[in-house]
Motif scaffolding. Structure first.
Motif, PDB file in Angstrom:
ATOM      1  N   LYS A  60      -1.738  25.065  -6.255  1.00  0.00           N
ATOM      2  CA  LYS A  60      -0.711  25.228  -7.279  1.00  0.00           C
ATOM      3  C   LYS A  60      -1.324  25.588  -8.626  1.00  0.00           C
ATOM      4  CE  LYS A  60       2.859  22.637  -6.707  1.00  0.00           C
ATOM      5  NZ  LYS A  60       3.818  21.501  -6.709  1.00  0.00           N
ATOM      6  N   VAL A  61      -2.513  25.048  -8.920  1.00  0.00           N
ATOM      7  CA  VAL A  61      -3.212  25.410 -10.165  1.00  0.00           C
ATOM      8  C   VAL A  61      -3.422  26.917 -10.228  1.00  0.00           C
ATOM      9  CG1 VAL A  61      -5.461  25.312 -11.331  1.00  0.00           C
ATOM     10  CG2 VAL A  61      -4.334  23.201 -10.628  1.00  0.00           C
ATOM     11  N   LYS A  62      -3.868  27.484  -9.121  1.00  0.00           N
ATOM     12  CA  LYS A  62      -4.090  28.933  -9.077  1.00  0.00           C
ATOM     13  C   LYS A  62      -2.783  29.695  -9.285  1.00  0.00           C
ATOM     14  CE  LYS A  62      -7.922  28.318  -5.818  1.00  0.00           C
ATOM     15  NZ  LYS A  62      -8.399  28.538  -4.438  1.00  0.00           N
ATOM     16  N   GLU A  63      -1.705  29.216  -8.664  1.00  0.00           N
ATOM     17  CA  GLU A  63      -0.400  29.871  -8.804  1.00  0.00           C
ATOM     18  C   GLU A  63       0.087  29.821 -10.248  1.00  0.00           C
ATOM     19  OE1 GLU A  63       2.167  27.862  -6.122  1.00  0.00           O
ATOM     20  OE2 GLU A  63       1.330  28.795  -4.304  1.00  0.00           O
ATOM     21  N   ILE A  64      -0.024  28.646 -10.873  1.00  0.00           N
ATOM     22  CA  ILE A  64       0.425  28.488 -12.264  1.00  0.00           C
ATOM     23  C   ILE A  64      -0.375  29.392 -13.191  1.00  0.00           C
ATOM     24  CG2 ILE A  64       0.665  26.861 -14.180  1.00  0.00           C
ATOM     25  CD1 ILE A  64       0.839  24.627 -11.998  1.00  0.00           C
ATOM     26  N   ASN A  65      -1.691  29.413 -12.986  1.00  0.00           N
ATOM     27  CA  ASN A  65      -2.547  30.235 -13.851  1.00  0.00           C
ATOM     28  C   ASN A  65      -2.206  31.718 -13.723  1.00  0.00           C
ATOM     29  OD1 ASN A  65      -4.902  30.325 -15.686  1.00  0.00           O
ATOM     30  ND2 ASN A  65      -5.855  31.476 -14.019  1.00  0.00           N
ATOM     31  N   ARG A  66      -1.986  32.177 -12.477  1.00  0.00           N
ATOM     32  CA  ARG A  66      -1.610  33.582 -12.278  1.00  0.00           C
ATOM     33  C   ARG A  66      -0.286  33.902 -12.970  1.00  0.00           C
ATOM     34  NH1 ARG A  66      -3.590  32.889  -6.895  1.00  0.00           N
ATOM     35  NH2 ARG A  66      -1.466  32.416  -6.188  1.00  0.00           N
ATOM     36  N   ALA A  67       0.677  32.985 -12.842  1.00  0.00           N
ATOM     37  CA  ALA A  67       1.983  33.209 -13.453  1.00  0.00           C
ATOM     38  C   ALA A  67       1.880  33.271 -14.971  1.00  0.00           C
ATOM     39  CB  ALA A  67       2.952  32.103 -13.032  1.00  0.00           C
ATOM     40  N   LEU A  68       1.126  32.341 -15.564  1.00  0.00           N
ATOM     41  CA  LEU A  68       0.984  32.322 -17.025  1.00  0.00           C
ATOM     42  C   LEU A  68       0.286  33.587 -17.530  1.00  0.00           C
ATOM     43  CD1 LEU A  68       0.063  28.575 -17.722  1.00  0.00           C
ATOM     44  CD2 LEU A  68       2.247  29.707 -18.110  1.00  0.00           C
ATOM     45  N   ASN A 118      -2.920  33.170 -22.752  1.00  0.00           N
ATOM     46  CA  ASN A 118      -4.381  33.108 -22.702  1.00  0.00           C
ATOM     47  C   ASN A 118      -4.789  31.805 -22.024  1.00  0.00           C
ATOM     48  OD1 ASN A 118      -7.132  33.302 -23.128  1.00  0.00           O
ATOM     49  ND2 ASN A 118      -7.016  32.753 -25.292  1.00  0.00           N
ATOM     50  N   CYS A 119      -5.053  31.854 -20.731  1.00  0.00           N
ATOM     51  CA  CYS A 119      -5.279  30.618 -19.978  1.00  0.00           C
ATOM     52  C   CYS A 119      -6.449  30.750 -19.004  1.00  0.00           C
ATOM     53  CB  CYS A 119      -4.014  30.214 -19.225  1.00  0.00           C
ATOM     54  SG  CYS A 119      -3.372  31.500 -18.126  1.00  0.00           S
ATOM     55  N   GLY A 120      -6.892  29.594 -18.504  1.00  0.00           N
ATOM     56  CA  GLY A 120      -7.947  29.533 -17.501  1.00  0.00           C
ATOM     57  C   GLY A 120      -7.655  28.409 -16.535  1.00  0.00           C
ATOM     58  N   GLU A 121      -8.333  28.392 -15.393  1.00  0.00           N
ATOM     59  CA  GLU A 121      -8.078  27.384 -14.367  1.00  0.00           C
ATOM     60  C   GLU A 121      -9.337  26.595 -14.046  1.00  0.00           C
ATOM     61  OE1 GLU A 121      -8.404  29.723 -10.170  1.00  0.00           O
ATOM     62  OE2 GLU A 121      -6.779  30.405 -11.484  1.00  0.00           O
ATOM     63  N   VAL A 136      -5.357  25.154 -17.088  1.00  0.00           N
ATOM     64  CA  VAL A 136      -4.583  24.653 -15.945  1.00  0.00           C
ATOM     65  C   VAL A 136      -5.567  23.981 -14.999  1.00  0.00           C
ATOM     66  CG1 VAL A 136      -2.885  25.229 -14.179  1.00  0.00           C
ATOM     67  CG2 VAL A 136      -3.081  26.671 -16.221  1.00  0.00           C
ATOM     68  N   ALA A 137      -5.333  22.710 -14.657  1.00  0.00           N
ATOM     69  CA  ALA A 137      -6.376  21.962 -13.950  1.00  0.00           C
ATOM     70  C   ALA A 137      -5.807  20.929 -12.999  1.00  0.00           C
ATOM     71  CB  ALA A 137      -7.287  21.271 -14.966  1.00  0.00           C
ATOM     72  N   THR A 138      -6.630  20.575 -12.025  1.00  0.00           N
ATOM     73  CA  THR A 138      -6.352  19.408 -11.198  1.00  0.00           C
ATOM     74  C   THR A 138      -6.845  18.185 -11.960  1.00  0.00           C
ATOM     75  OG1 THR A 138      -8.503  19.614 -10.108  1.00  0.00           O
ATOM     76  CG2 THR A 138      -6.628  20.725  -9.057  1.00  0.00           C
ATOM     77  N   TYR A 173      11.228  16.891 -18.427  1.00  0.00           N
ATOM     78  CA  TYR A 173      12.309  17.746 -17.941  1.00  0.00           C
ATOM     79  C   TYR A 173      12.540  17.406 -16.475  1.00  0.00           C
ATOM     80  CZ  TYR A 173      12.097  20.948 -21.974  1.00  0.00           C
ATOM     81  OH  TYR A 173      12.154  21.509 -23.227  1.00  0.00           O
ATOM     82  N   VAL A 174      13.774  17.117 -16.103  1.00  0.00           N
ATOM     83  CA  VAL A 174      14.125  16.937 -14.691  1.00  0.00           C
ATOM     84  C   VAL A 174      14.588  18.298 -14.185  1.00  0.00           C
ATOM     85  CG1 VAL A 174      15.559  15.694 -13.032  1.00  0.00           C
ATOM     86  CG2 VAL A 174      14.804  14.551 -15.134  1.00  0.00           C
ATOM     87  N   CYS A 175      13.895  18.831 -13.189  1.00  0.00           N
ATOM     88  CA  CYS A 175      14.180  20.199 -12.738  1.00  0.00           C
ATOM     89  C   CYS A 175      13.793  20.378 -11.272  1.00  0.00           C
ATOM     90  CB  CYS A 175      13.428  21.213 -13.598  1.00  0.00           C
ATOM     91  SG  CYS A 175      11.645  20.951 -13.680  1.00  0.00           S
ATOM     92  N   HIS A 176      14.276  21.454 -10.677  1.00  0.00           N
ATOM     93  CA  HIS A 176      13.875  21.789  -9.319  1.00  0.00           C
ATOM     94  C   HIS A 176      12.508  22.478  -9.359  1.00  0.00           C
ATOM     95  CE1 HIS A 176      17.760  20.711  -7.636  1.00  0.00           C
ATOM     96  NE2 HIS A 176      18.362  21.405  -8.587  1.00  0.00           N
ATOM     97  N   GLU A 177      11.822  22.456  -8.235  1.00  0.00           N
ATOM     98  CA  GLU A 177      10.485  23.054  -8.172  1.00  0.00           C
ATOM     99  C   GLU A 177      10.503  24.523  -8.609  1.00  0.00           C
ATOM    100  OE1 GLU A 177       6.419  23.125  -7.700  1.00  0.00           O
ATOM    101  OE2 GLU A 177       7.717  21.364  -7.482  1.00  0.00           O
ATOM    102  N   ASN A 178      11.518  25.266  -8.166  1.00  0.00           N
ATOM    103  CA  ASN A 178      11.557  26.695  -8.495  1.00  0.00           C
ATOM    104  C   ASN A 178      11.987  26.976  -9.935  1.00  0.00           C
ATOM    105  OD1 ASN A 178      14.268  26.095  -8.380  1.00  0.00           O
ATOM    106  ND2 ASN A 178      14.729  27.431  -6.633  1.00  0.00           N
ATOM    107  N   GLN A 179      12.262  25.922 -10.697  1.00  0.00           N
ATOM    108  CA  GLN A 179      12.609  26.083 -12.111  1.00  0.00           C
ATOM    109  C   GLN A 179      11.431  25.784 -13.043  1.00  0.00           C
ATOM    110  OE1 GLN A 179      15.822  23.195 -12.148  1.00  0.00           O
ATOM    111  NE2 GLN A 179      17.384  24.824 -12.139  1.00  0.00           N
ATOM    112  N   LYS A 180      10.352  25.269 -12.485  1.00  0.00           N
ATOM    113  CA  LYS A 180       9.264  24.751 -13.328  1.00  0.00           C
ATOM    114  C   LYS A 180       8.578  25.843 -14.164  1.00  0.00           C
ATOM    115  CE  LYS A 180       8.104  20.477 -10.903  1.00  0.00           C
ATOM    116  NZ  LYS A 180       7.032  19.676 -10.250  1.00  0.00           N
ATOM    117  N   GLN A 181       8.326  26.999 -13.575  1.00  0.00           N
ATOM    118  CA  GLN A 181       7.665  28.054 -14.351  1.00  0.00           C
ATOM    119  C   GLN A 181       8.538  28.532 -15.500  1.00  0.00           C
ATOM    120  OE1 GLN A 181       5.979  31.246 -12.052  1.00  0.00           O
ATOM    121  NE2 GLN A 181       4.894  29.882 -10.652  1.00  0.00           N
ATOM    122  N   LYS A 182       9.841  28.574 -15.288  1.00  0.00           N
ATOM    123  CA  LYS A 182      10.746  28.940 -16.368  1.00  0.00           C
ATOM    124  C   LYS A 182      10.726  27.886 -17.471  1.00  0.00           C
ATOM    125  CE  LYS A 182      13.880  31.430 -13.248  1.00  0.00           C
ATOM    126  NZ  LYS A 182      15.261  31.481 -12.674  1.00  0.00           N
TER     127      LYS A 182
END
Length: 438
Positions: A257-265, A271-274, A300-302, A225-234
């Motif tokens: 960013k891993v922490k941010e993604i995990n919190r958002a999910l 059901n996720c972990g980081e 969600v990982a580095t 997907y080609v998208c802007h950074e603020n569109q990625k979580q959507k």
């Protein structure tokens, strides 16, 4: 080549029989003979090609043959991460099953004082094989817990990752403590200038084995997907509407960013972990156990889990950020479609990462399908390379220098003494079942 065609000890071959390993991978076929002959070896091959066995099997075979001190550390194996150190240790236990006199200890940070005390005792008693991360081993060296004066084998596994993580100075400080007769073996997934310089510093007249970077498995369905950074979580939420939310790894280039993604999910009810370097060893073990056992659906990982983590049933890999280079892309998406399974890899490409993604497509010699953004997410950026692509900083240190020579046997010869050939093993027949060694 069959493992029976190599000059491995009977106990080593018995362990391989039990594990149903009969056929060498290319890196094993090319690296095991020169290691057995006492040469320094530089192996360049990507993760998943059997590099661990390519150095463990010949070293264990020689230790099993005897002639090494019983009260000394005979082999030091360096690993960039705790997880890889643990996996090397597990492989060591399997390959040395019939060698009760050959012992090992895994040394890595992030654990309690009891574990440190156990490591100290093993080092003082002279464990045959020490598997360690650089930082933890330096800690023991600083405390005077280590005697490397009689080490015969020094192995650097995933040397490029260690340099990327800033361990160059630690590696050189450890290497300075080794005897000049130490046989050095170095493996790397890539061959940049920094690895060439390290090899010149540590290896003497090495046998160089280079295997080209493999293309991703054909069973991996790749898209982006080609998208802007603020569109990625959507976009993530949209992906999980049409894909199963189990056995998924989401990769990001930073632990923040891993922490941010995990919190958002989690806020969306997933059901996720980081997994990242800020976690303690106990926390890492818990996260990986939960994911491997199916208690957690999404990890969600580095890139800490991009290499060396063996999980066969990953259904999908999502690159939240475009990887730093082609090799990282191959390693990441290679977590799926393992063991002849199908898999899916989706990359989220923001405008400034288009140039990097185009390089990946050029290497793959194919155009990866660009999926359209749903209208409610908004308008995507154009898929064209910008004039000012994002810069990446690696924070790498300079290498030092030290020469080491190949190990010689007691007669001063470059090659190891040939072990007596007995009749204890049954001859190999054409009717034997062969299973591909993974």
């Amino acid at each position: 080549m069959d493992f029976y065609d190599l000059d491995l000890s009977d106990n080593t071959l018995d362990a391989l029989d039990d594990m149903n390993f009969t056929t060498c991978t290319p890196v094993q076929e090319k690296c095991i003979p020169p290691i057995l002959d006492g040469y320094d070896v530089l192996g360049v091959a990507q993760t998943g090609t059997g590099k661990t066995a390519a150095y463990l099997l010949p070293i264990l075979s020689m230790l099993d043959d005897g002639g090494f001190p019983k009260d000394a550390i005979n082999c030091v194996i360096m690993s960039p991460t705790r997880e890889l150190a643990q996996q090397i240790d597990q492989a060591m236990q399997g390959f040395s099953y019939y060698m009760p006199d050959v012992n090992s200890v895994a040394i890595y940070g992030g654990n309690d004082g009891n574990r440190y005390e156990q490591e100290y005792k093993s080092l003082k008693m002279g464990a045959d094989v020490v598997i360690a991360t650089p930082g933890r081993l330096i800690s023991h060296i600083t405390m005077g817990n280590v005697d490397f004066s009689r080490v015969s084998f020094f192995v650097l596994d995933e040397a490029d990752r260690m340099l990327d993580m800033g361990f160059s100075e630690d590696i050189m400080n450890i290497a300075k403590l080794l005897p000049d007769t130490c046989q050095t073996i170095m493996y790397s997934a890539t061959m940049p200038t920094k690895i060439e310089e390290l090899a010149k510093s540590l290896l003497k007249d090495p046998v160089i084995v280079k295997l080209s970077v493999s293309k991703p498995a054909e069973k991996i369905k790749q898209s982006a997907y080609v998208c802007h950074e603020n569109q990625k979580q959507k976009v993530l939420k949209e992906i999980f509407k049409s894909h199963e939310q189990q056995r998924v790894i989401i990769f990001s280039c930073s632990k923040v960013k891993v922490k941010e993604i995990n919190r958002a999910l989690k806020s969306y009810g997933f059901n996720c972990g980081e997994m990242h370097s800020d976690l303690s060893q106990a926390e890492r073990d818990e996260v990986m156990y939960s994911f491997k056992s199916g208690q957690t659906d999404i990890l969600v990982a580095t890139d800490i889990v991009a290499r060396g983590i063996d999980i066969d049933d990953i259904s999908m890999v999502i690159n939240y950020d475009v990887p730093h280079d082609v090799e990282d892309y191959v390693h990441r998406i290679g977590r799926t479609a393992r063991a002849n399974r199908d898999g899916c890899a989706i990359t989220l490409v923001r405008g400034r990462e288009v140039g990097d993604f185009m390089k990946i497509e050029k290497f793959l010699e194919r155009t990866i399908e660009k999926l359209p953004l749903p209208k409610h997410i908004g308008t995507p950026p154009e898929y064209k390379e910008t004039k000012n692509p994002s810069r990446r900083h690696s924070g790498k240190r300079n290498n030092g220098s030290k020469n080491s020579s190949r190990r010689r046997n007691g007669n001063g010869n470059n090659k190891r003494s040939t072990r007596p050939k007995g009749n204890s093993r049954k001859p190999k027949t054409a009717s034997n079942n062969k299973k591909e060694n993974k």
